[in-house]
Scaffold this motif. Structure first.
Motif, PDB file in Angstrom:
ATOM      1  N   ALA A 112      -8.688   4.197   4.966  1.00 54.97           N
ATOM      2  CA  ALA A 112      -8.831   5.449   4.118  1.00 54.97           C
ATOM      3  C   ALA A 112      -9.325   6.755   4.992  1.00 54.97           C
ATOM      4  O   ALA A 112      -8.978   7.872   4.820  1.00 54.97           O
ATOM      5  CB  ALA A 112      -9.417   5.194   2.842  1.00 54.97           C
ATOM      6  N   ALA A 123      -8.968   4.641  -0.919  1.00 47.75           N
ATOM      7  CA  ALA A 123      -9.372   3.506  -0.318  1.00 47.75           C
ATOM      8  C   ALA A 123      -8.626   2.516  -1.582  1.00 47.75           C
ATOM      9  O   ALA A 123      -8.238   1.147  -1.050  1.00 47.75           O
ATOM     10  CB  ALA A 123     -10.721   3.443  -0.267  1.00 47.75           C
ATOM     11  N   LYS A 124      -8.929   2.776  -2.739  1.00 50.48           N
ATOM     12  CA  LYS A 124      -8.289   1.845  -3.990  1.00 50.48           C
ATOM     13  C   LYS A 124      -6.755   1.668  -3.851  1.00 50.48           C
ATOM     14  O   LYS A 124      -6.519   0.489  -3.832  1.00 50.48           O
ATOM     15  CB  LYS A 124      -8.755   2.275  -5.269  1.00 50.48           C
ATOM     16  CG  LYS A 124     -10.502   1.899  -5.849  1.00 50.48           C
ATOM     17  CD  LYS A 124     -10.393   2.133  -6.910  1.00 50.48           C
ATOM     18  CE  LYS A 124     -12.198   2.265  -7.208  1.00 50.48           C
ATOM     19  NZ  LYS A 124     -12.407   3.380  -7.894  1.00 50.48           N
ATOM     20  N   LEU A 125      -6.016   2.602  -3.620  1.00 50.82           N
ATOM     21  CA  LEU A 125      -4.679   2.649  -3.686  1.00 50.82           C
ATOM     22  C   LEU A 125      -4.237   1.974  -2.556  1.00 50.82           C
ATOM     23  O   LEU A 125      -3.066   1.359  -2.523  1.00 50.82           O
ATOM     24  CB  LEU A 125      -4.099   3.976  -3.771  1.00 50.82           C
ATOM     25  CG  LEU A 125      -4.412   4.648  -4.979  1.00 50.82           C
ATOM     26  CD1 LEU A 125      -4.127   6.102  -5.036  1.00 50.82           C
ATOM     27  CD2 LEU A 125      -3.441   4.142  -6.108  1.00 50.82           C
ATOM     28  N   ARG A 173      -5.540  -0.742  -1.019  1.00 53.75           N
ATOM     29  CA  ARG A 173      -6.436  -1.994  -0.774  1.00 53.75           C
ATOM     30  C   ARG A 173      -5.622  -3.190  -0.086  1.00 53.75           C
ATOM     31  O   ARG A 173      -6.267  -3.895   0.585  1.00 53.75           O
ATOM     32  CB  ARG A 173      -6.810  -2.392  -2.235  1.00 53.75           C
ATOM     33  CG  ARG A 173      -8.209  -3.364  -2.116  1.00 53.75           C
ATOM     34  CD  ARG A 173      -8.302  -3.658  -3.673  1.00 53.75           C
ATOM     35  NE  ARG A 173      -9.580  -4.553  -3.673  1.00 53.75           N
ATOM     36  CZ  ARG A 173     -10.726  -4.206  -4.020  1.00 53.75           C
ATOM     37  NH1 ARG A 173     -11.088  -2.958  -4.217  1.00 53.75           N
ATOM     38  NH2 ARG A 173     -11.634  -5.220  -3.783  1.00 53.75           N
ATOM     39  N   SER A 174      -4.422  -3.276  -0.534  1.00 50.54           N
ATOM     40  CA  SER A 174      -3.609  -4.492  -0.072  1.00 50.54           C
ATOM     41  C   SER A 174      -3.579  -4.426   1.644  1.00 50.54           C
ATOM     42  O   SER A 174      -3.242  -5.422   2.186  1.00 50.54           O
ATOM     43  CB  SER A 174      -2.398  -4.421  -0.713  1.00 50.54           C
ATOM     44  OG  SER A 174      -1.629  -2.960  -0.336  1.00 50.54           O
ATOM     45  N   SER A 230     -12.409   7.735  -1.685  1.00 47.97           N
ATOM     46  CA  SER A 230     -12.869   6.542  -2.560  1.00 47.97           C
ATOM     47  C   SER A 230     -11.671   6.190  -3.419  1.00 47.97           C
ATOM     48  O   SER A 230     -11.194   4.946  -3.432  1.00 47.97           O
ATOM     49  CB  SER A 230     -13.840   6.705  -3.611  1.00 47.97           C
ATOM     50  OG  SER A 230     -13.661   7.901  -4.367  1.00 47.97           O
ATOM     51  N   ARG A 231     -11.015   7.030  -3.966  1.00 46.55           N
ATOM     52  CA  ARG A 231      -9.460   6.795  -4.629  1.00 46.55           C
ATOM     53  C   ARG A 231      -8.260   6.213  -3.878  1.00 46.55           C
ATOM     54  O   ARG A 231      -7.599   5.241  -4.171  1.00 46.55           O
ATOM     55  CB  ARG A 231      -9.133   7.867  -5.617  1.00 46.55           C
ATOM     56  CG  ARG A 231      -7.644   7.749  -5.958  1.00 46.55           C
ATOM     57  CD  ARG A 231      -7.458   8.534  -7.449  1.00 46.55           C
ATOM     58  NE  ARG A 231      -6.279   8.218  -8.092  1.00 46.55           N
ATOM     59  CZ  ARG A 231      -5.121   8.966  -8.091  1.00 46.55           C
ATOM     60  NH1 ARG A 231      -5.264  10.048  -7.461  1.00 46.55           N
ATOM     61  NH2 ARG A 231      -4.039   8.188  -8.463  1.00 46.55           N
ATOM     62  N   ALA A 289       0.984  -1.259   0.092  1.00 46.11           N
ATOM     63  CA  ALA A 289       0.025   0.016  -0.066  1.00 46.11           C
ATOM     64  C   ALA A 289       0.914   1.364  -0.033  1.00 46.11           C
ATOM     65  O   ALA A 289       0.495   2.154  -0.700  1.00 46.11           O
ATOM     66  CB  ALA A 289      -1.038   0.024   1.250  1.00 46.11           C
ATOM     67  N   TYR A 331      -9.750  -1.396   3.830  1.00 46.15           N
ATOM     68  CA  TYR A 331      -9.079  -0.252   3.277  1.00 46.15           C
ATOM     69  C   TYR A 331     -10.176   1.003   3.311  1.00 46.15           C
ATOM     70  O   TYR A 331      -9.728   2.221   3.205  1.00 46.15           O
ATOM     71  CB  TYR A 331      -8.813  -0.629   1.766  1.00 46.15           C
ATOM     72  CG  TYR A 331      -9.855  -1.267   0.870  1.00 46.15           C
ATOM     73  CD1 TYR A 331      -9.777  -2.840   0.965  1.00 46.15           C
ATOM     74  CD2 TYR A 331     -10.780  -0.695   0.088  1.00 46.15           C
ATOM     75  CE1 TYR A 331     -10.776  -3.412   0.315  1.00 46.15           C
ATOM     76  CE2 TYR A 331     -11.635  -1.587  -0.527  1.00 46.15           C
ATOM     77  CZ  TYR A 331     -11.619  -2.981  -0.510  1.00 46.15           C
ATOM     78  OH  TYR A 331     -12.613  -3.630  -0.928  1.00 46.15           O
ATOM     79  N   ASN A 332     -11.503   0.796   3.335  1.00 48.21           N
ATOM     80  CA  ASN A 332     -12.377   2.011   3.316  1.00 48.21           C
ATOM     81  C   ASN A 332     -12.254   2.622   4.513  1.00 48.21           C
ATOM     82  O   ASN A 332     -12.211   3.697   4.754  1.00 48.21           O
ATOM     83  CB  ASN A 332     -13.695   1.395   3.196  1.00 48.21           C
ATOM     84  CG  ASN A 332     -14.048   0.941   1.816  1.00 48.21           C
ATOM     85  OD1 ASN A 332     -13.595   1.823   0.473  1.00 48.21           O
ATOM     86  ND2 ASN A 332     -14.823   0.000   1.132  1.00 48.21           N
ATOM     87  N   ASN A 356       2.521   1.749  -3.414  1.00 53.83           N
ATOM     88  CA  ASN A 356       1.464   2.300  -4.297  1.00 53.83           C
ATOM     89  C   ASN A 356       1.214   3.983  -3.835  1.00 53.83           C
ATOM     90  O   ASN A 356       1.247   4.826  -5.001  1.00 53.83           O
ATOM     91  CB  ASN A 356       0.222   1.701  -3.894  1.00 53.83           C
ATOM     92  CG  ASN A 356      -0.454   1.017  -5.083  1.00 53.83           C
ATOM     93  OD1 ASN A 356       0.048   0.946  -6.174  1.00 53.83           O
ATOM     94  ND2 ASN A 356      -1.472   0.105  -4.978  1.00 53.83           N
TER      95      ASN A 356
END
Ligand code: SF4
Length: 212
Positions: free
Chosen positions: A81, A68-70, A72-73, A65-66, A44, A77-78, A47
């Motif tokens: 974030a 959280a995606k980055l 994710r590992s 939201s972006r 993470a 993650y939500n 990233n």
């Protein structure tokens, strides 16, 4: 405690914590490592680095939201974030986004403020104080609890503060010592004092554990 520290240091050598390039990276790592292994956090962080997001300003600007995606590992993650956003908001509201200003606060006052940030508990707050700000606060984690309770030094249900006091009352108030000691305990817990302890190869075997 010094004897235990000495034996661990002799066995494992210096741990050179925290593995990060900047204090802000330490803080991000301390939040991301909650309930997950460090290898997941590393992905993470890599990233975030690749996307030039490891600064307070960049994390403030990115949509949650972006973010959280980055990350994710790192799992959850939500939630994480949002926690990163909460810390960044706290940093900008209280200190104009400056970690240097934040670190000028008194150690215990800053600890109290960090604990009010949603998503920052005792272990994360103390990791920030010790490893990002170089302030002397002993970090307690599950390994610390396990090792001390296996030797009858604390009750299995001892509070975070009771365990922390056990170290801080018995050691010199030294951030460098606290830094290394906690890192060595993590190493011991990961490699030897595991769910099934390997006492036969443990550097602490044979020590008489007494409450001083
Ligand atoms: S492995 Fe055994 S001797 Fe070593 S810290 Fe754990 S319980 Fe103690």
């Amino acid at each position: 405690m010094r004897l235990i520290y000495g034996k661990l240091y002799k066995h494992f050598g210096p741990q050179e914590w925290w593995p990060a390039e900047t204090p802000f990276e330490v803080i991000v790592g301390a939040i991301l490592t909650q309930n997950t292994s460090w290898s997941n956090v590393e992905k993470a962080i890599a990233n975030l680095k690749k996307n030039r997001l490891l600064t307070p300003g960049a994390l403030k600007a990115i949509p949650v939201s972006r973010l959280a995606k980055l990350i994710r590992s790192s799992g959850y993650y939500n939630q994480k974030a949002r926690k990163l956003k909460n810390f960044t908001r706290f940093l900008f509201q209280g200190y104009g986004g400056s970690l240097d200003k934040m670190f000028q606060d008194d150690r215990l006052i800053l600890r109290g403020k960090l604990l009010e940030v949603n998503g920052i508990g005792f272990e994360t707050a103390d990791s920030i104080l010790l490893y990002a700000a170089n302030m002397p606060m002993f970090v307690v984690d599950a390994y610390t609890r396990r090792i001390l309770s296996r030797h009858g030094l604390i009750r299995p249900d001892a509070s975070y503060s009771q365990i922390q006091d056990y170290f801080m009352d018995n050691l010199k108030n030294d951030a460098g010592l606290f830094n290394e000691f906690h890192a060595l305990i993590v190493r011991l817990g990961k490699e030897i004092c595991k769910t099934a302890p390997e006492c036969g190869v443990c550097p602490l075997k044979g020590i008489t554990w007494e409450v001083s």
